[in-house]
Structure formats: structure tokens, C-alpha cells
Design a protein around this motif. Structure first.
Motif, mmCIF file in Angstrom:
data_model
loop_
_atom_site.group_PDB
_atom_site.id
_atom_site.type_symbol
_atom_site.label_atom_id
_atom_site.label_comp_id
_atom_site.label_asym_id
_atom_site.label_seq_id
_atom_site.Cartn_x
_atom_site.Cartn_y
_atom_site.Cartn_z
ATOM 1 N N LEU A 1 -11.822 -12.859 25.426
ATOM 2 C CA LEU A 1 -13.190 -13.078 24.952
ATOM 3 C C LEU A 1 -13.271 -13.399 23.470
ATOM 4 C CD1 LEU A 1 -15.044 -10.199 26.845
ATOM 5 C CD2 LEU A 1 -14.736 -12.592 27.535
ATOM 6 N N GLY A 2 -12.182 -13.201 22.744
ATOM 7 C CA GLY A 2 -12.189 -13.503 21.322
ATOM 8 C C GLY A 2 -12.293 -12.246 20.475
ATOM 9 N N HIS A 3 -11.927 -12.393 19.203
ATOM 10 C CA HIS A 3 -11.894 -11.238 18.305
ATOM 11 C C HIS A 3 -13.290 -10.713 17.982
ATOM 12 C CE1 HIS A 3 -7.586 -11.059 17.396
ATOM 13 N NE2 HIS A 3 -7.599 -12.369 17.562
ATOM 14 N N ARG A 4 -14.301 -11.580 17.983
ATOM 15 C CA ARG A 4 -15.656 -11.090 17.742
ATOM 16 C C ARG A 4 -16.078 -10.129 18.838
ATOM 17 N NH1 ARG A 4 -19.203 -8.928 14.617
ATOM 18 N NH2 ARG A 4 -21.369 -9.259 15.297
ATOM 19 N N ALA A 5 -15.759 -10.474 20.085
ATOM 20 C CA ALA A 5 -16.065 -9.564 21.191
ATOM 21 C C ALA A 5 -15.292 -8.263 21.026
ATOM 22 C CB ALA A 5 -15.734 -10.222 22.523
ATOM 23 N N GLY A 6 -14.037 -8.369 20.558
ATOM 24 C CA GLY A 6 -13.249 -7.166 20.316
ATOM 25 C C GLY A 6 -13.876 -6.276 19.260
ATOM 26 N N ASP A 7 -14.409 -6.886 18.195
ATOM 27 C CA ASP A 7 -15.075 -6.104 17.152
ATOM 28 C C ASP A 7 -16.327 -5.412 17.699
ATOM 29 O OD1 ASP A 7 -13.177 -6.856 15.343
ATOM 30 O OD2 ASP A 7 -14.380 -8.414 14.391
ATOM 31 N N LEU A 8 -17.100 -6.138 18.489
ATOM 32 C CA LEU A 8 -18.302 -5.539 19.082
ATOM 33 C C LEU A 8 -17.940 -4.372 19.990
ATOM 34 C CD1 LEU A 8 -20.330 -8.771 19.955
ATOM 35 C CD2 LEU A 8 -20.761 -7.170 18.089
ATOM 36 N N LEU A 9 -16.846 -4.537 20.730
ATOM 37 C CA LEU A 9 -16.408 -3.458 21.611
ATOM 38 C C LEU A 9 -15.991 -2.234 20.792
ATOM 39 C CD1 LEU A 9 -15.728 -2.372 24.384
ATOM 40 C CD2 LEU A 9 -13.505 -3.526 24.252
ATOM 41 N N LEU A 10 -15.276 -2.444 19.695
ATOM 42 C CA LEU A 10 -14.860 -1.320 18.848
ATOM 43 C C LEU A 10 -16.073 -0.580 18.283
ATOM 44 C CD1 LEU A 10 -11.846 -2.894 16.922
ATOM 45 C CD2 LEU A 10 -11.742 -1.024 18.582
ATOM 46 N N MET A 11 -17.109 -1.328 17.879
ATOM 47 C CA MET A 11 -18.307 -0.679 17.347
ATOM 48 C C MET A 11 -19.004 0.145 18.421
ATOM 49 S SD MET A 11 -19.939 -3.429 14.644
ATOM 50 C CE MET A 11 -19.771 -4.905 15.635
ATOM 51 N N GLN A 12 -19.071 -0.394 19.646
ATOM 52 C CA GLN A 12 -19.682 0.380 20.724
ATOM 53 C C GLN A 12 -18.839 1.608 21.064
ATOM 54 O OE1 GLN A 12 -21.144 -1.586 24.217
ATOM 55 N NE2 GLN A 12 -21.794 -3.424 23.104
ATOM 56 N N MET A 13 -17.526 1.442 21.022
ATOM 57 C CA MET A 13 -16.652 2.593 21.268
ATOM 58 C C MET A 13 -16.884 3.689 20.230
ATOM 59 S SD MET A 13 -13.043 0.753 22.232
ATOM 60 C CE MET A 13 -12.744 0.072 23.881
ATOM 61 N N ALA A 14 -17.028 3.278 18.961
ATOM 62 C CA ALA A 14 -17.259 4.256 17.896
ATOM 63 C C ALA A 14 -18.541 5.039 18.144
ATOM 64 C CB ALA A 14 -17.309 3.546 16.546
ATOM 65 N N ARG A 15 -19.599 4.322 18.509
ATOM 66 C CA ARG A 15 -20.874 5.014 18.752
ATOM 67 C C ARG A 15 -20.762 5.956 19.951
ATOM 68 N NH1 ARG A 15 -20.987 2.341 14.846
ATOM 69 N NH2 ARG A 15 -20.156 4.348 14.192
#
Length: 669
Positions: free
Chosen positions: A292-306
Motif C-alpha cells: 500500500l505504500g509508506h504513507r499507508a504504513g505511517d497511517l497504520l503506525l499512528m493508529q497503532m499508537a493510539r
């Protein structure tokens, strides 16, 4: 003085009122022997002080009311000497300095001074004798504004009145400011004969203005300084925040955690054993970035953090310490049960999907837990052991946690040693190839051979492929290993000569090899250097190659089949098996995983699945190879089901190139 400037006359009237301390002062103009009021100053109007009548003037001044008639009111006048005496008294007693100069010359040496009043000598420090015959330039100094002097010169050259502020210099060298008003004076013929200047000392006002300006500048500088201080504080706070926080998730970062762990391991012995560290690694996170790309990976990491924030307690420290790695530090809890409860909450929370780019993403986490006690003397040791426990949890399957034990560290040390040894094995050429035949069932004829890598360690002895192949994947030498296996096996097929002319070569390739842009070139090189026809090469791939970048994988498969190379889907029925792969991608053969072969004799459901796979293969025109045949019962059942090809220890174990050549010779004889 009939053409005197009204502004100058007004200033003169004000000075007269101030000098005599009068509430009102009136300036009268002599016109045909009669005085008419021209300017007034003060709190009273001119009408409040009417001129005396003619009889009074005649009795007291001897001034006749010339021309007075019954039809018109009489005019009143004063003697010229009385008028001059009055004006002289005003000028002499004025608080403002009055200076009279000749009309010219304008150029140097300038108009000479012919009169100055007492206020002038008091303000400047010069006596009357010292200034008469000199020019007003004696009051100028180097600090007098050149622009103001230019304005003054322009007015004098054009016989114009002017009001201006100048910085002058006293006799003692001290500077003072004046409000200067200059007007030209003409005689009865209209020729300008003199200049009259009225000067008021403005030093106090200027000092007040300068003090106010300084105060304003000081206030502005203070405001600027305060703004700089606030900005510095903001920058310092920002730097302090950045030093201990992660930019993406806004959680604490590795530096903060290491600093806190350092404090814990350096604490008194009484404080030891009261904390735990959880090390989290997100399972299959890389596949999100790749697909999905690194932007999707960043969004996933932010959701994981929350989501992780909802799983920890208020006093727990949550931090992101790497790409997809997080830690939770639990303090003041001597029992590991608390750490286990947090880990279980996290694993349960990750059962729910994350919504990224309009689709649901499932991502579990593997957690390693280490209890912080007195045996640790550095934060690096703590993180190391928590990491070891995390890998132990990952080996047990995605979405697990594991408590650290000393044997885990020994296993980790052993694994590190194996990694290093495998790198060296590739350099020292410690790896060899074994060959396991593939048979056409029912006819007992050999139709192909699979090349299998073997590692005989000089100290450890034989290392199983199930051990070193995953290590090769992990340390990223699998492409080097795979290229060596393919090249060596292709050459060996050619070395067997005509005895193996009708056989196909089966070679395993990993998903990482297929995704490498150099893969097709390496395949072409192996065929070219060995001389093996492409039609005799069959490449075995597991279904996980389709998970990441399926479009690229499809292009590679099409390119292989265009060369005449056959594609085999290995371990079919396990892992990510999906019938959609058979629909979307062109494959030539399926290898049924040995688990189905082992269970089909005792499980009717497994036997039904085997029957369905064989029927599917026949319908699609795809060859079916059963792996791991180890008993006669398994072989008989496969033949009954109509399985066309088989492989396993019952038929023939993996063997050396020489032993396989000997078997080929026996078969030919």
C-alpha cells in the motif's frame, strides 16, 4: 514693520503677554496715524479692552482724533515714540530670544546681527557685545541637521518666512534645541532690510521627547527581548520534546526509554525487581509498506499508537523505539502478572482491524516481556533480552507474548552464531546440493529431480534446511544462496548427459528472489552458462509470493513461461492458499504439501480435499505432485486417487549427484 509675518507677530504678542504676566496682549498697527488692533493673545477678547475716546487721548497723549465727524466714529492714534517704547518693552522683556539681522548677504559670512534681547544672551551665554556684528552661524555646530539648514537657506534665498527646529550650541559648547521663527522685514518702499527671528528654548521639550523615545525604544527592545526569550524557550521546549518524542506518533522515543531504563538499573537494590519491559513488534508490517505504500504504513503506525494508548495504564510509559517496534515500561509493579495483563489487552485490541485507505488491515503484534531485576546493569541488556523474548513469541505464531528466560538468550546467541556461520559458509563453499527424484506414480518412472541445498558445518555437522533457509531469508543472503543453487543444479543436469536427457529440474526460489529486479537476469545466466534448455527447468514457489506486489510477480511469471520455463506452486493447501491464485496466475504444476498426504489415510475430510485438488488439476491441465510419501499405504492411496506424480523417502531419499548418476545408470540398464 508693516509687512511682518502674522506668525511672527503672533509669537511676539505671546512673548509680551508672558513677559508682563498679562491675561491679554494686543498688537496694534499704525495706519495713517491711527492704531488698529491686529493680533491678540490671552483669555480676554480685544473687545474687552476698547481704545480710549478722542477726548481722553487728547488730554493724556496729545493725540488729536483727526477726521472725526458726527457721521463716522473718530479714529484714535498714539505718538510714534510711545509705539516704539511699547514695542521695545515687549522685546526687551520677552522670555523668547529675539534676534534682528541685516537682510543680507545670504552666503557667507551671512547677515550680521544688529540686535539681540536679554533672553537671547541668557539662553546662549553670549553677551550682546559678543554677538553684534557677527552672524547667527556662531550658534551652529557639527550636530546641527544639514537638512534643516538647507531648508532655512532656501527660505532666506526666497525671502520666505519659516518655522523650524534647530540644534544650536551655546558659548560654553553645550547644545540646546530651539523653536525658530524667522520673518523678513521690508521698509515703506517694499525693500527687505532685516530678518527678525524669535527663538524659544525647546531643550526641555526635546529632552522629554527624547526620554519618551528612549522609553519607547527601551519598551520595544524589552518587548523584542521578551519575544526572543519566549521564542528561545519555545525552541528549547521544542528541542527537548523532539529529543524524547517520536515525530510520527508523538509517543516517547527510544532515547527517553533508554534514559528511564538507565535510571532503573542504577537504582538501589531495594528498588530492583519492581518493573517490567514489554517489547512489541508488529507482525507482517512490511507487507503493508510494500503493497500500500509508506504513507499507508505511517497511517497504520499512528493508529497503532493510539490503540496502544488505550491498553496501557496512566503511569505506564509507551514509546516507539523503531520502525514498527514499540515498548511499554511498567514501573512500581513487583509482580509480572501486571505486565502479562497489559500484553493480553494489547493482543486482544489488535484482533480488530485498522482502517487504512478505505480498507481493513489486520495486523497482530508479538510481545517479549522481561522483568527488570538486579542482574541487569545496563539498559541495552534489558532491551536485548526483551527483543529475544519477542522473537521467541514470534516463532510461536503471530499475536503471542513470551516471558524471557535464560535459555532464550542462549538460543539467541546460538542463532547469532548460526547467522555468522552461514555467511562464512557461502564464502567457504560449505554448502552442497542433494537431488531427490520425482516419479510418475503407477509407472515408477523418474520424470524429474529436485535440487536441495545441504549445509555440513565443520563443527556442528549437518544443519537442517528448515534451520538455515529461514536464517538466509532473515540476513538477506537468500538471493545469493538461491542463485548458487540454480546455477549449480543446471550445470549438474548437463553433466549427467544423455542419461538425464528426459528429466526436468525442479529448483526452489523464494519470494524475495522473485521480487528482485535481477532475478530474470540470473535465471538467464544460469541457463546460458550451463547450456540447459529452458523447457527442462521448473521453478517451485510458495503462495506467499503473491502477497506483496502481485502485479510485478505476475509479470515475472509471464516472462518465465514465455522463456519455456515451467512454474510450480509449492506447498499447496497450506499458508495463504487460495483458489484465486490459480485463476489469476498461470502455473504449470501444484505440489501438495506432505501434511495432506500424511493425514489423508486417517481423515475422510482430508481425503475428500485431496480428491478435489486432483480433480481441479485435471480440469485446469495442471500437473499434481504429492510430496512427503513415506509409507506404502500413502502411495497406494495416492495411486487409487489417480495422483499422477509423487516424491518422498519411500520412493527415493535425497542423494548426492554421484549416487543419482548411478541410479540413472541402473535405470538405463
Amino acid at each position: 514693520m508693516t509687512d511682518a509675518c502674522p506668525a511672527a507677530i503672533s509669537k511676539l504678542v505671546r512673548s509680551a503677554a508672558a513677559a508682563l504676566d498679562c491675561r491679554c496682549a494686543v498688537f496694534y498697527r499704525l495706519d495713517s496715524g491711527v492704531f488698529d488692533p491686529v493680533q491678540s493673545h490671552g483669555s480676554e477678547s480685544v473687545g474687552a479692552y476698547p481704545m480710549p475716546d478722542a477726548n481722553w487721548l487728547t488730554a493724556h497723549r496729545g493725540i488729536a482724533a483727526a477726521g472725526a465727524t458726527k457721521e463716522s466714529p473718530p479714529s484714535y492714534g498714539w505718538h510714534q515714540q510711545d509705539r516704539l517704547r511699547l514695542l521695545e518693552s515687549v522685546v526687551v522683556h520677552a522670555k523668547d530670544a529675539v534676534l534682528i539681522t541685516e537682510a543680507g548677504p545670504i552666503d557667507r559670512p551671512g547677515p550680521r546681527i544688529v540686535y539681540c534681547n536679554a533672553a537671547f544672551t541668557r539662553i546662549t551665554g553670549y553677551s550682546e557685545a559678543e554677538v553684534l556684528g557677527r552672524t547667527p552661524r556662531l550658534l551652529q555646530n557639527a550636530n546641527t541637521s544639514r537638512a534643516s539648514l538647507d531648508r532655512l537657506r532656501h527660505a532666506l534665498e526666497h525671502w520666505q518666512s519659516i518655522e523650524i527646529e534647530l540644534l544650536n550650541q551655546r558659548k560654553d559648547g553645550s547644545e540646546f534645541w530651539v523653536e525658530l521663527s524667522i520673518v523678513p522685514v521690508a521698509d515703506e518702499s517694499g525693500r527687505y532690510t532685516h530678518w527678525i527671528s524669535v527663538q524659544r528654548d525647546a531643550s526641555e521639550r526635546k529632552r522629554a521627547e527624547q526620554a519618551a523615545d528612549q522609553a519607547r525604544r527601551a519598551e520595544a527592545e524589552n518587548a523584542a527581548l521578551q519575544a526572543k526569550l519566549r521564542e528561545r524557550q519555545r525552541v528549547e521546549q521544542s528541542l527537548a520534546y523532539a529529543a524524547f518524542h517520536d515525530d510520527l506518533t508523538h509517543l516517547n522515543n527510544r532515547a527517553y526509554v533508554m534514559d528511564r531504563l538507565r535510571s532503573l538499573v542504577m537504582a538501589d537494590a531495594s528498588e530492583a525487581g519492581r518493573a517490567s519491559l514489554l517489547f512489541l513488534d508488529m507482525d507482517r508490517f512490511k507487507s503493508v509498506n510494500d503493497s500500500l505504500g509508506h504513507r499507508a504504513g505511517d497511517l497504520l503506525l499512528m493508529q497503532m499508537a493510539r490503540r496502544l494508548e488505550t491498553c496501557v495504564r496512566a503511569d505506564d510509559i509507551l514509546a516507539r523505539v523503531g520502525g514498527d517496534e514499540f515498548v511499554v515500561l511498567i514501573e512500581n509493579e513487583p509482580e509480572q502478572r501486571t505486565a502479562i495483563e497489559v500484553a493480553e489487552r494489547i493482543i486482544e485490541a489488535f484482533d480488530k482491524p485498522f482502517r487504512i485507505s478505505e480498507q481493513d488491515i489486520y495486523s497482530s503484534t508479538s510481545i517479549g516481556i522481561v522483568h527488570i531485576d538486579a542482574r541487569y546493569d545496563s539498559p541495552e541488556q534489558l532491551v536485548r533480552d526483551a527483543d529475544v523474548a519477542m522473537y521467541a513469541a514470534k516463532q510461536g505464531g503471530a499475536g503471542n507474548y513470551s516471558l524471557f528466560t535464560e535459555c532464550m538468550r542462549e538460543a539467541a546467541i546460538e542463532m547469532l552464531s548460526l547467522r555468522n556461520d552461514l555467511r562464512q559458509a557461502l564464502v567457504d563453499k560449505q554448502l552442497t546440493l542433494a537431488y531427490q527424484p520425482i516419479y510418475a506414480l503407477g509407472r515408477a518412472g523418474c520424470v524429474g529431480v529436485e535440487a536441495l541445498a545441504r549445509w555440513h558445518h565443520p563443527d556442528r555437522g549437518g544443519v537442517a534446511p528448515g534451520v538455515f533457509v529461514p536464517i538466509a531469508e532473515e540476513i538477506d543472503v537468500i538471493r545469493e544462496l538461491g542463485h548458487w543453487v540454480m546455477s549449480q543444479a543446471c550445470r549438474q543436469m548437463q553433466d549427467w548427459g544423455s542419461a538425464a536427457a528426459g528429466l526436468r529440474l525442479f529448483v526452489n526460489v523464494s519470494a524475495r528472489e522473485v521480487r528482485d529486479h535481477r532475478f530474470l537476469d540470473q535465471v538467464d545466466e544460469a541457463l546460458r552458462t550451463s547450456g540447459l534448455p529452458a523447457s527442462r527447468l521448473q521453478l517451485e514457489m510458495t503462495e506467499n509470493i503473491f502477497i506483496q506486489d502481485p502485479a510485478h510477480v505476475a509479470q515475472v511469471l509471464d516472462a518465465l513461461r514465455a522463456r519455456g520455463i515451467r512454474v510450480v506452486l509449492d506447498d499447496f493447501g497450506t499458508g495463504y492458499s487460495s483458489l484465486s491464485y490459480l485463476d489469476r496466475y498461470a502455473v504449470d504444476a501444484l505440489k501438495i504439501d506432505r501434511e495432506f498426504v500424511t493425514r489423508m489415510a486417517g481423515a475422510q475430510r482430508t481425503r475428500a480435499i485431496m480428491d478435489s485438488i486432483l480433480a481441479l488439476g485435471g480440469a485446469l491441465g495442471v500437473d499434481i505432485v504429492a510430496e512427503g510419501i513415506e509409507t506404502q499405504n500413502e502411495l497406494d492411496l495416492l495411486e487409487t486417487l489417480g495422483c499422477p506424480f509423487g516424491q518422498g523417502f519411500l520412493l527415493a531419499p535425497p542423494m548426492s549427484a554421484g549416487d543419482f548418476a548411478a541410479q540413472l545408470a541402473v535405470s538405463a540398464g
